[in-house]
Design an enzyme around this catalytic site. Sequence first.
Site, PDB file in Angstrom:
ATOM      1  N   ARG A  64       0.821  -1.214   0.000  1.00  0.00           N
ATOM      2  CA  ARG A  64       0.000   0.000   0.000  1.00  0.00           C
ATOM      3  C   ARG A  64       0.856   1.265   0.000  1.00  0.00           C
ATOM      4  O   ARG A  64       0.430   2.323  -0.468  1.00  0.00           O
ATOM      5  CB  ARG A  64      -0.921   0.010   1.222  1.00  0.00           C
ATOM      6  CG  ARG A  64      -2.013  -1.051   1.190  1.00  0.00           C
ATOM      7  CD  ARG A  64      -2.857  -0.981   2.452  1.00  0.00           C
ATOM      8  NE  ARG A  64      -3.590   0.272   2.530  1.00  0.00           N
ATOM      9  CZ  ARG A  64      -4.851   0.443   2.136  1.00  0.00           C
ATOM     10  NH1 ARG A  64      -5.520  -0.573   1.612  1.00  0.00           N
ATOM     11  NH2 ARG A  64      -5.442   1.603   2.270  1.00  0.00           N
ATOM     12  N   ASP A  95      -3.522  -1.034  -3.647  1.00  0.00           N
ATOM     13  CA  ASP A  95      -4.564  -1.316  -2.663  1.00  0.00           C
ATOM     14  C   ASP A  95      -5.301  -2.547  -3.161  1.00  0.00           C
ATOM     15  O   ASP A  95      -6.022  -2.482  -4.172  1.00  0.00           O
ATOM     16  CB  ASP A  95      -5.509  -0.123  -2.521  1.00  0.00           C
ATOM     17  CG  ASP A  95      -6.643  -0.382  -1.535  1.00  0.00           C
ATOM     18  OD1 ASP A  95      -6.757  -1.526  -1.033  1.00  0.00           O
ATOM     19  OD2 ASP A  95      -7.431   0.544  -1.281  1.00  0.00           O
ATOM     20  N   LYS A 131       1.361 -17.886   5.553  1.00  0.00           N
ATOM     21  CA  LYS A 131       0.300 -17.928   6.548  1.00  0.00           C
ATOM     22  C   LYS A 131       0.089 -16.533   7.144  1.00  0.00           C
ATOM     23  O   LYS A 131       0.972 -15.686   7.029  1.00  0.00           O
ATOM     24  CB  LYS A 131       0.642 -18.956   7.630  1.00  0.00           C
ATOM     25  CG  LYS A 131       1.739 -18.494   8.604  1.00  0.00           C
ATOM     26  CD  LYS A 131       1.821 -19.416   9.786  1.00  0.00           C
ATOM     27  CE  LYS A 131       2.757 -18.794  10.802  1.00  0.00           C
ATOM     28  NZ  LYS A 131       2.267 -18.756  12.128  1.00  0.00           N
ATOM     29  N   HIS A 187       7.699 -21.814   6.970  1.00  0.00           N
ATOM     30  CA  HIS A 187       9.136 -21.572   6.891  1.00  0.00           C
ATOM     31  C   HIS A 187       9.957 -22.569   7.705  1.00  0.00           C
ATOM     32  O   HIS A 187      11.150 -22.742   7.459  1.00  0.00           O
ATOM     33  CB  HIS A 187       9.478 -20.134   7.305  1.00  0.00           C
ATOM     34  CG  HIS A 187       9.345 -19.859   8.774  1.00  0.00           C
ATOM     35  ND1 HIS A 187       8.193 -19.368   9.341  1.00  0.00           N
ATOM     36  CD2 HIS A 187      10.223 -20.004   9.795  1.00  0.00           C
ATOM     37  CE1 HIS A 187       8.376 -19.216  10.644  1.00  0.00           C
ATOM     38  NE2 HIS A 187       9.593 -19.594  10.945  1.00  0.00           N
ATOM     39  N   LYS A 190      14.150 -25.030   7.177  1.00  0.00           N
ATOM     40  CA  LYS A 190      15.291 -25.112   8.079  1.00  0.00           C
ATOM     41  C   LYS A 190      16.087 -26.387   7.804  1.00  0.00           C
ATOM     42  O   LYS A 190      15.516 -27.458   7.608  1.00  0.00           O
ATOM     43  CB  LYS A 190      14.823 -25.070   9.533  1.00  0.00           C
ATOM     44  CG  LYS A 190      14.201 -23.735   9.941  1.00  0.00           C
ATOM     45  CD  LYS A 190      13.756 -23.741  11.387  1.00  0.00           C
ATOM     46  CE  LYS A 190      13.125 -22.412  11.779  1.00  0.00           C
ATOM     47  NZ  LYS A 190      14.093 -21.301  11.790  1.00  0.00           N
ATOM     48  N   GLU A 226       9.620 -19.625  23.060  1.00  0.00           N
ATOM     49  CA  GLU A 226      10.046 -18.276  22.707  1.00  0.00           C
ATOM     50  C   GLU A 226      10.215 -17.450  23.972  1.00  0.00           C
ATOM     51  O   GLU A 226       9.460 -17.609  24.935  1.00  0.00           O
ATOM     52  CB  GLU A 226       9.014 -17.599  21.809  1.00  0.00           C
ATOM     53  CG  GLU A 226       8.748 -18.311  20.486  1.00  0.00           C
ATOM     54  CD  GLU A 226       7.685 -17.588  19.675  1.00  0.00           C
ATOM     55  OE1 GLU A 226       8.055 -16.889  18.725  1.00  0.00           O
ATOM     56  OE2 GLU A 226       6.491 -17.718  20.015  1.00  0.00           O
ATOM     57  N   ASP A 273      -1.413 -20.130  16.105  1.00  0.00           N
ATOM     58  CA  ASP A 273      -0.216 -19.477  15.580  1.00  0.00           C
ATOM     59  C   ASP A 273       0.943 -20.443  15.407  1.00  0.00           C
ATOM     60  O   ASP A 273       1.714 -20.333  14.449  1.00  0.00           O
ATOM     61  CB  ASP A 273       0.206 -18.336  16.519  1.00  0.00           C
ATOM     62  CG  ASP A 273       1.440 -17.608  16.011  1.00  0.00           C
ATOM     63  OD1 ASP A 273       1.435 -17.166  14.852  1.00  0.00           O
ATOM     64  OD2 ASP A 273       2.420 -17.485  16.772  1.00  0.00           O
ATOM     65  N   HIS A 311       3.509 -25.111  12.311  1.00  0.00           N
ATOM     66  CA  HIS A 311       4.883 -25.552  12.545  1.00  0.00           C
ATOM     67  C   HIS A 311       4.962 -26.874  13.306  1.00  0.00           C
ATOM     68  O   HIS A 311       5.641 -27.814  12.897  1.00  0.00           O
ATOM     69  CB  HIS A 311       5.663 -24.488  13.331  1.00  0.00           C
ATOM     70  CG  HIS A 311       5.685 -23.144  12.676  1.00  0.00           C
ATOM     71  ND1 HIS A 311       5.719 -22.982  11.316  1.00  0.00           N
ATOM     72  CD2 HIS A 311       5.690 -21.897  13.208  1.00  0.00           C
ATOM     73  CE1 HIS A 311       5.743 -21.679  11.035  1.00  0.00           C
ATOM     74  NE2 HIS A 311       5.720 -21.012  12.160  1.00  0.00           N
ATOM     75  N   LYS A 325       5.079 -18.313  24.741  1.00  0.00           N
ATOM     76  CA  LYS A 325       5.847 -17.069  24.749  1.00  0.00           C
ATOM     77  C   LYS A 325       6.299 -16.748  26.170  1.00  0.00           C
ATOM     78  O   LYS A 325       5.719 -17.209  27.146  1.00  0.00           O
ATOM     79  CB  LYS A 325       4.999 -15.919  24.191  1.00  0.00           C
ATOM     80  CG  LYS A 325       4.751 -16.035  22.686  1.00  0.00           C
ATOM     81  CD  LYS A 325       4.070 -14.804  22.144  1.00  0.00           C
ATOM     82  CE  LYS A 325       3.985 -14.856  20.619  1.00  0.00           C
ATOM     83  NZ  LYS A 325       5.302 -14.786  19.983  1.00  0.00           N
TER      84      LYS A 325
END
Length: 479
Positions: free
Chosen positions: A46, A87, A142, A172, A176, A210, A229, A234, A328
């Site tokens: 944008r 846009d 994603k 992703h 790895k 994390e 998430d 994953h 987290k």
Amino acid sequence: MSFTADSLLLFGATGDLAQRMLLPSLCALGADGLISPNLKIIGTARQDLDDAGYRNVARAALEKYLPAERRGSMAEFLNRLHYQPLDANDISGFTALADKVGPIGEGLAIFLSTAPGLFEPTIAGLSASGLAGDRVRIGLEKPLGTDLESSRHINDAVASAFPEDRTFRIDHYLGKETVQNLLALRFANILFEPLWNAAHIDHVQITVAETVGLESRVGYYDGSGALRDMVQNHMLQLLALVAMEPPANFDATAIRDEKVKVLRSLRYVAGEESVTGQYRAGAISGQPVPGYDDELGKDSDTETFVAIKAHVDNWRWKGVPFYLRTGKRLPERVTEIVVQFRPVPHSIFASKAAKTVPNKLVIGIQPEENITLQVMAKVPGLDRQGIRLRPVELNIAMSDVFAGPVKRIAYERLLLDLIEGDQTLFVRRDEVEAQWDWIDAIRAGWTEHGITPKTYNAGSWGPSAAIALAERDGVTWHE
């Protein structure tokens, strides 16, 4: 149809993912001569920029995120970058985008990173402007929906313009090195595959921990939570690679066929087999950090931690629990797979000093890529009081063994495969839908049983209930 694209179109080209991962990956690939010097890269977002303005954005990103020794001729890379504002909700803007892309030529690869609500208008715009023909493939970053229904809606929209063989869904983690090395470990070593089953393995642990909190993902994360998430994509992909049957060969169809069989064999999780949590204020590496509600600025029932006891109901894994844990604000950043083998059937060593400990295989994915096998060994000495045993580690640090090859960003492999058309490390639609089916059932169970997140202090390993989840089976989390 197999082709190597000579143009690459990046949506979200000014965003965080592009600056931290995509642009550095492409620059490094160019420096190593792995992509054609004629590959044209067009960015769109944008933000109102021209080519020169976008090149300045890219230069700043490369100087910040890519080591100097990997940049090669950065000026040459920057000169191949072009930019067109867009846009996605305005279909008329796609005509100018198509003009910027120019003739498709040998082929076009599209990397689409956008909010779930923009997939449908973006695909419609690409179709209307001629950017969805037979020589165009698309990579989808994603999140691909928030549940099975919304995921199907997105996939249907994509499928209206791009058939499955030209659709590349990105996780992703699959880029790895150590994740890919898991296949080599299992299927290229006679030492492991004959033992890779319920007769010899007691349980498997998969941890993705994390230390960070919300950072810049406040809006997305509170509407998602740890289950959607991290577990939905994953962690379930890691579980599928651990549990899959040997594919007939190393190609996209054979590997993904075996992964989806595992995902469809996952037993629905009972109420007592999952734990959710949400962090409160605490300390990470000795530094105070706020709680989730403080960072968010309001109360929320979104989980920042989840632990699950999963079961794969098939012949190979009958009775073997898979313990999944992610969160987290945990004490350290680590992603690892732990394969705990069963004890020897009978120990010939009678003394307490010679007590045997079952073998354990630890596959480290991040921050360090390594493989550690714990085995029993004799403690040196004359043994006049009887033989003494101790577990020792056979440690294979991938950075030491392969000191020569460059350590690559996961997106380097994925972008290169997208450009060249190799789907092996991408996720098929039936995999995604099997994952969402399992995740939706867990969330429905939480709602049915009134399960809400338990609090845990930042810097701890989550709620005490997560420890109990494993310990009632006599299992201790690997830390």
